[in-house]
Design an enzyme around this catalytic site. Structure first.
Site, mmCIF file in Angstrom:
data_model
loop_
_atom_site.group_PDB
_atom_site.id
_atom_site.type_symbol
_atom_site.label_atom_id
_atom_site.label_comp_id
_atom_site.label_asym_id
_atom_site.label_seq_id
_atom_site.Cartn_x
_atom_site.Cartn_y
_atom_site.Cartn_z
ATOM 1 N N ILE A 133 5.913 24.672 49.383
ATOM 2 C CA ILE A 133 6.043 23.307 48.858
ATOM 3 C C ILE A 133 7.520 22.925 48.702
ATOM 4 O O ILE A 133 7.936 21.827 49.091
ATOM 5 C CB ILE A 133 5.291 23.167 47.512
ATOM 6 C CG1 ILE A 133 3.783 23.403 47.736
ATOM 7 C CG2 ILE A 133 5.533 21.805 46.886
ATOM 8 C CD1 ILE A 133 2.950 23.513 46.473
ATOM 9 N N ASP A 171 16.101 30.426 44.790
ATOM 10 C CA ASP A 171 14.858 31.185 44.987
ATOM 11 C C ASP A 171 15.243 32.659 45.006
ATOM 12 O O ASP A 171 16.367 32.996 45.398
ATOM 13 C CB ASP A 171 14.192 30.781 46.320
ATOM 14 C CG ASP A 171 12.754 31.271 46.420
ATOM 15 O OD1 ASP A 171 12.520 32.496 46.293
ATOM 16 O OD2 ASP A 171 11.858 30.445 46.620
ATOM 17 N N PRO A 193 6.387 29.611 41.177
ATOM 18 C CA PRO A 193 5.130 29.890 40.464
ATOM 19 C C PRO A 193 5.390 30.142 38.979
ATOM 20 O O PRO A 193 6.531 30.377 38.579
ATOM 21 C CB PRO A 193 4.625 31.168 41.144
ATOM 22 C CG PRO A 193 5.837 31.816 41.712
ATOM 23 C CD PRO A 193 6.847 30.749 41.988
ATOM 24 N N THR A 213 5.814 19.625 39.411
ATOM 25 C CA THR A 213 4.486 19.540 40.043
ATOM 26 C C THR A 213 3.919 20.945 40.211
ATOM 27 O O THR A 213 2.971 21.140 40.961
ATOM 28 C CB THR A 213 4.566 18.879 41.441
ATOM 29 O OG1 THR A 213 5.507 19.603 42.223
ATOM 30 C CG2 THR A 213 4.973 17.420 41.351
ATOM 31 N N SER A 214 4.524 21.929 39.522
ATOM 32 C CA SER A 214 4.144 23.326 39.786
ATOM 33 C C SER A 214 3.121 23.838 38.776
ATOM 34 O O SER A 214 1.921 23.836 39.052
ATOM 35 C CB SER A 214 5.395 24.188 39.829
ATOM 36 O OG SER A 214 5.122 25.365 40.528
ATOM 37 N N ARG A 215 3.587 24.280 37.619
ATOM 38 C CA ARG A 215 2.673 24.680 36.540
ATOM 39 C C ARG A 215 3.286 24.217 35.224
ATOM 40 O O ARG A 215 4.502 24.314 35.023
ATOM 41 C CB ARG A 215 2.459 26.207 36.512
ATOM 42 C CG ARG A 215 1.493 26.732 37.564
ATOM 43 C CD ARG A 215 0.042 26.286 37.323
ATOM 44 N NE ARG A 215 -0.872 26.764 38.348
ATOM 45 C CZ ARG A 215 -1.227 26.091 39.437
ATOM 46 N NH1 ARG A 215 -0.726 24.890 39.672
ATOM 47 N NH2 ARG A 215 -2.086 26.598 40.296
ATOM 48 N N ASP A 235 3.310 16.418 36.815
ATOM 49 C CA ASP A 235 1.942 16.407 37.354
ATOM 50 C C ASP A 235 1.123 17.514 36.691
ATOM 51 O O ASP A 235 -0.076 17.632 36.943
ATOM 52 C CB ASP A 235 1.979 16.619 38.876
ATOM 53 C CG ASP A 235 0.601 16.461 39.508
ATOM 54 O OD1 ASP A 235 -0.087 15.480 39.167
ATOM 55 O OD2 ASP A 235 0.204 17.330 40.314
ATOM 56 N N GLU A 258 -2.873 21.500 29.744
ATOM 57 C CA GLU A 258 -3.670 20.540 30.531
ATOM 58 C C GLU A 258 -5.152 20.909 30.610
ATOM 59 O O GLU A 258 -5.994 20.060 30.847
ATOM 60 C CB GLU A 258 -3.114 20.397 31.952
ATOM 61 C CG GLU A 258 -3.298 21.635 32.828
ATOM 62 C CD GLU A 258 -2.800 21.422 34.258
ATOM 63 O OE1 GLU A 258 -1.666 20.961 34.433
ATOM 64 O OE2 GLU A 258 -3.559 21.742 35.192
ATOM 65 N N HIS A 292 -2.448 16.336 37.460
ATOM 66 C CA HIS A 292 -2.582 17.424 38.444
ATOM 67 C C HIS A 292 -3.226 16.915 39.739
ATOM 68 O O HIS A 292 -4.235 17.450 40.196
ATOM 69 C CB HIS A 292 -3.408 18.581 37.849
ATOM 70 C CG HIS A 292 -3.046 19.907 38.468
ATOM 71 N ND1 HIS A 292 -2.896 21.064 37.744
ATOM 72 C CD2 HIS A 292 -2.798 20.263 39.752
ATOM 73 C CE1 HIS A 292 -2.590 22.068 38.555
ATOM 74 N NE2 HIS A 292 -2.525 21.599 39.781
#
Ligand code: NAD
Length: 329
Positions: A155, A174, A206, A232-234, A258, A263, A295
């Site tokens: 992503i 990363d 992640p 938008t990940s977790r 997101d 959630e 989400h």
């Protein structure tokens, strides 16, 4: 093979049943999530299929084993909600859908950036009410801005490619840099440099021990005033209360989410007639410079079809493995 499909919405049922046609898989669809409260539903099934907020902890896995479940087919990429160690001990196979549509999530991250920047969420309501005043809707050009991308897997890579197209400079971080992005002109830098240089920071790593509450008061302190944060990940990558504190001081100028740490009590359901029992979340929604979506980053036709196709293939592969085990026994 009989499959109990949990957390199943009508759109999941439509795509899964169309992809399961002409197979020997027998699918039963449940709206409820898999947890200790719903574990009795798995009786008589061979496998379960679950989604992001099903609580597949060690106790649930132990009960699945006792009920003869041999496979958990996740319909998502992340697997932080599954106790993989417990599944290994119990001999239950766990599948996920690693790359169902990186583009869909990356494009949603860009949608959040564009909304927050050009304030289309506010303009929409103003125009509906006949208010065409522009005061308060000022945006900025993306061209030439510094964008930080944390996590450059599938992503993150798709996200960097899009932002390059806008003429942004990409600072990446990363644990495993991606040569294709370096070739594209993206620059890998230590996290602290990324924090210091970026106008916009988008999270695509992640959720694990090293990334839990990655965005907190200490890391926010290292960022530019007015930084835009996109997650938008977790949800648990961001410390929600400390993000709110930073919204009050102006350290965070824009926040696009997101995903949200709590959630599982809210998302994927129509809560419009309920009082949401989460004061942090409620407070978050009051800021004009915060946009929250439920989400939906993955929610495109292409992604849903890919999720269904991969999940059915995973279940079929598991069935083949079960048959081979039986033959060997
Ligand atoms: P991926 O595995 O392809 O990429 C993740 C990248 O993060 C990898 O390159 C990995 O090396 C890197 N990483 C791991 N630990 C890191 C750390 N501590 N710091 C920085 N980078 C680190 O995964 P992906 O398919 O790109 O998905 C990324 C995340 O997006 C998933 O984990 C999932 O939580 C989330 N996701 C959200 C939605 C949605 O609808 N909002 C949909 C799918 C996935």
């Amino acid at each position: 093979m009989k499959i109990a499909v949990f957390s199943c919405k009508p759109y999941d049922k439509r795509t899964l049943s169309s992809h399961a046609e002409d197979t020997l898989l027998s699918m039963t669809y449940f709206e409820s999530r898999l947890s200790m409260e719903t574990i009795s539903l798995v009786q008589g099934f061979d496998a379960v299929s679950c989604f992001v907020n099903d609580d597949i902890n060690a106790t649930v896995i132990h009960c699945l084993k006792q009920q003869g479940i041999t496979c958990i087919a996740l319909r998502c990429a992340g697997f932080n909600n599954v106790d993989l160690e417990a599944a290994k001990i119990e001999g239950i196979r766990v599948f996920h859908v690693p790359d169902y549509s990186p583009t869909s999530v990356a494009e949603h991250a860009v949608a959040l950036i564009m909304t927050l920047n050009r304030k289309t969420h506010r303009a929409y309501h103003r125009v509906k009410e006949g208010n065409f005043a522009l005061e308060g809707l000022m945006g900025f050009n993306l061209e030439g801005k510094n964008v930080g991308c944390i996590g450059t897997g599938r992503i993150g890579t798709a996200f960097c490619r899009i932002m390059k197209g806008f003429g942004c400079h990409l600072y990446c971080y990363d644990v495993y840099p991606n040569q294709a992005l370096i070739d594209l002109g993206c620059e890998y830098v230590p996290l602290d440099d990324l924090y210091a240089k970026s106008d916009i920071i988008s999270l695509h790593c992640p959720l694990n021990e090293s990334t839990h509450h990655l965005i907190n008061k200490t890391t926010l302190h290292k960022m530019k005033d007015g930084v835009m944060i996109i997650n938008t990940s977790r949800g648990a990558l961001v410390h929600a209360q400390e993000a709110i504190d930073a919204l009050y001081t102006g350290k965070i100028g824009y926040l696009g989410l997101d995903v949200y740490e709590q959630e599982n009590k809210i998302f994927f359901e129509d809560m419009s007639s309920h009082i949401i029992q989460d004061s942090v979340f409620q407070l978050m929604l009051t800021f004009p410079n915060v946009v929250v979506t439920g989400h939906q980053g993955y929610f495109t036709i292409e992604a849903l079809n890919h999720i269904a196709e991969t999940t059915i293939n995973n279940l079929l592969n598991s069935q083949v493995a079960d048959n081979q085990t039986r033959r060997l026994a």
